[in-house]
Design an enzyme around this catalytic site. Structure first.
Site, short mmCIF file in Angstrom:
data_model
loop_
_atom_site.label_atom_id
_atom_site.label_comp_id
_atom_site.label_asym_id
_atom_site.label_seq_id
_atom_site.Cartn_x
_atom_site.Cartn_y
_atom_site.Cartn_z
N CYS A 1 0.80 -1.23 0.00
CA CYS A 1 0.00 0.00 0.00
C CYS A 1 0.83 1.27 0.00
O CYS A 1 0.27 2.36 0.01
CB CYS A 1 -0.93 0.00 1.22
N GLN A 2 2.17 1.17 -0.02
CA GLN A 2 2.98 2.38 0.15
C GLN A 2 2.72 3.42 -0.94
O GLN A 2 2.78 4.62 -0.70
CB GLN A 2 4.46 2.01 0.19
#
Length: 447
Positions: free
Chosen positions: A100-101
């Site tokens: 999800c970065q």
């Protein structure tokens, strides 16, 4: 999918599993894990210790054709295409939390971040296996459009969630989403996540409320968990980890001798949980000497002095203000001193983002795990921290915990889907029964 019937113990595959937070929640909800895919070696070793080792509480039914080691999803898709095709229509659920970065507001949002494309691999897996249900967890930023100028609201552009929904709809899945805060599910942490649920068309026909009904079941189970773990109220940081407080002059400590032990490192001499129900449930069945990942950070004197100033002079539960950072000579953009009476702020992969609510130090890995709702029997493998370029290839313990799906949130999701499973199955059987009655009556009328 010719047969939408549901197995007695529904099965799941966990993609981008990390250390196993989502798998743990689903397993405790009654699901049976088949296999998981995780490319980070450290995270997979934690997964192995908790799901694949001898005598574990929730063993996976791992297939012989897939080696029990870290894999990238691309490698599995390329090397095991035939074996995956054999699973088509035989798996009840594919779950996953793609990296999800690239979506997260906690870091630099980049539309070009290759990790943003991982949801496409998720879709490819779904296309091959065609499970009955889908679960995908990510940060809310996945539903905010990326642009060259920054970000826009979902209404102002096409988001990665929009692309995901279109791709899954093309595969005959009904898709819905909701932003869920883990604190409403008994997790002692404010952690908002975008949860996506998909239902295959063959099963969705028997579910008039569709994904909405699934989310209603999830929310109901969240309320049930909140009643059990917090007496109906949100679980606070103090309720979660007060039994792990070290005390003045570190009087309750012993030498740390575990993985990565070095001179000067100590850990709490644990005596057992205090009164809060949350602590007792997290520690249930665990002897004091079995407590894992208890190493206390060895701060320099000037760092500890700064932390004392923060605890004595800064507002709790929120990030330090610009004025506070200027006054304290701090350049770091996120430092949150916890408030004891509130759920913890969102845990990240950086251990110095959050300070303990009453001691001038960062949290231990075990304290972070408690705030994520990992039970005390869950063990972690590998380094505690890493830095520099190694962060691109290593996944130390703090990172494993910070990236994880809170197991209690995952459990509620798993129970919500199972209840929808059984409800749909009952309606399918009822519809089949009615058709048989009508057919029989028509035959008799013909006679």
């Amino acid at each position: 999918m010719d047969n939408p019937a549901i197995s007695q113990q529904p099965t799941f595959i966990d993609l981008f599993s990390g250390c196993g937070g989502l798998s743990l929640g689903l397993s405790s909800a009654g699901w049976k894990g088949l296999f998981a895919i995780e490319r980070a070696t450290d995270a997979f070793e934690t997964f192995r210790a908790n799901f694949l080792a001898k005598g574990v509480r929730h063993p996976f039914q791992w297939p012989a054709w897939l080696e029990q080691c870290a894999h990238s999803i691309d490698d599995v898709l390329e090397r095991h295409d035939d074996e995956l095709k054999e699973l088509r229509g035989k798996v009840d659920l594919i779950a996953g939390g793609p990296p999800c970065q690239g979506f997260s507001f906690a870091g630099k949002r980049k539309s070009s971040d290759p990790r943003n494309k991982m949801f496409q691999r998720y879709v490819t897996f779904v296309d091959i296996i065609r499970p009955k249900f889908l679960i995908l967890e990510n940060v809310p930023g996945m539903n905010v459009a990326h642009t060259k100028q920054g970000t826009k609201t979902a209404k102002a552009g096409i988001t990665y969630y929009d692309k995901l929904r279109e791709a899954l709809s093309a595969l005959d899945y009904s898709v819905g989403e909701m932003i869920l805060d883990a604190s409403n599910f008994g997790v002692p942490q404010r952690r908002a996540r975008l949860v996506v649920v998909g239902i295959h068309a063959d099963l969705a026909k028997a579910m008039p409320t569709g994904c909405t009904g699934v989310f209603n079941e999830i929310l109901q189970e969240g309320a049930n968990q909140l009643s059990v773990y917090g007496g109906g109220a949100l679980v606070s940081a103090e309720q979660a980890i007060s039994d792990l407080v070290v005390g003045g002059d570190r009087g309750r400590t012993v030498e740390y001798t575990g993985f990565g032990a070095r001179r000067g490192y100590v850990q709490l001499e644990y005596k057992g949980p205090s009164l809060p129900m949350y602590q007792r449930l997290m520690n249930q069945g665990v002897a004091p000497e079995q407590m894992d990942s208890m190493r206390i950070a060895h701060h320099k004197e000037d760092v500890e002095a700064r932390f004392k100033k923060i605890l004595s002079s800064c507002k709790r539960g929120v990030n330090l203000s610009h004025e506070d950072r200027r006054r304290l000579g701090m350049l770091k953009h996120r430092t949150v001193p916890m408030a004891p009476s509130l759920p913890a702020p969102t845990l990240t992969t950086l251990p110095d983002d959050i300070l303990h609510y009453c001691e001038p130090r960062i949290l231990t890995v075990r304290e972070c795990a408690r705030l994520q709702s990992f039970p005390d029997w869950f063990v972690f493998q590998g380094k505690y921290t890493t830095g520099g370029d190694r962060r691109k290839v290593e996944c130390p313990r703090y990172t494993q915990v910070g990236n994880a799906v809170p197991p209690l949130l995952a459990r509620a999701i798993g129970i919500g889907v199972i209840k929808s499973f059984h409800s749909a199955e009952g309606k399918v059987k009822s519809a089949i029964g009615k058709k048989r009655v009508i057919k029989k009556a028509a035959v008799m009328a013909g006679n």
